[in-house]
Design a protein around this motif. Sequence first.
Motif: not given
Length: 293
Positions: A71-72, A204, A208, A210-212, A214-216
Amino acid sequence: MTEASQLDIEHLRGWIGRSEEASDVLTDRLVRGLLATIAGDAQKPWDSADVPLTMHWCLAPPIAPMAALGPDGHPARGGFLPPTPLPRRMWAGGRLEFHDRLKRGDSVARRSVIRDVTAKQGRSGTLCFVTVDHDITTARGLAIRERQDIVYREAEPPRSGGAPAGGAATPSPPATPAAQWQRIIPCSPVLLFRYSALTFNGHRIHYDRSYCRDEENYPGLVVHGPLQATLLVEFAASLRGGRTPTAFDFRGVSPLFDGADFTLNASDADDGSLRLWTADAHGWTTMEAKAVW
């Protein structure tokens, strides 16, 4: 069950001694691409310069089909590297020993061996460190001997609304000696995209946003550790008349994000080496390094 509770370090240490080999050809186009990305002055003949010292990081990257990515954006864990359950991966640092400069047209081979796998407790929780040794060779013999330090950590719980764009209020950085030499590096998403493309790096956190967020839980895109190291070792060589260091050690201190210029800094050390570091726009050190000749 938490990710940390699933960490079976004795099982992962079974990967110690595993090896992998890969090869590639150093093309003129690849050299020109990296030089164009790290060139500090568009008026200089960057496209005819020597091959960058860390050119091997663009060669023989792991290539996985889209269906085999995690996923990353990295290839799914397992295979050559141990399958740690900790999901967040970063290049923590390493050491480079230079024996022979790579040249355009070289057929380059890399032999990689897992040296060590250890677990530690850090401020962010459980950490798993994987140390990999690489020998980079050409028809002329050994070119580069490298130690790569990779760290895996637990995922942080998401913050309400994700990480704030631009982060929280930044405290003043600790006092550091003034640099004897400094170079300003404009940092943009294009710089990060170019380096990701040159190294076939799908992580990502480098492209990315939004990934940075929202996820990390990062406030921006993360500047690659190897990109910072590349800029620092080239800066070091330029301060010594273009001479290649015999060894270069580097260590990531804190993440560096896009959105503002950062600096390369250097000062002479008493033993004749160069102390180097990158710093963000607020003055915080993000990578420390040492070059010796």
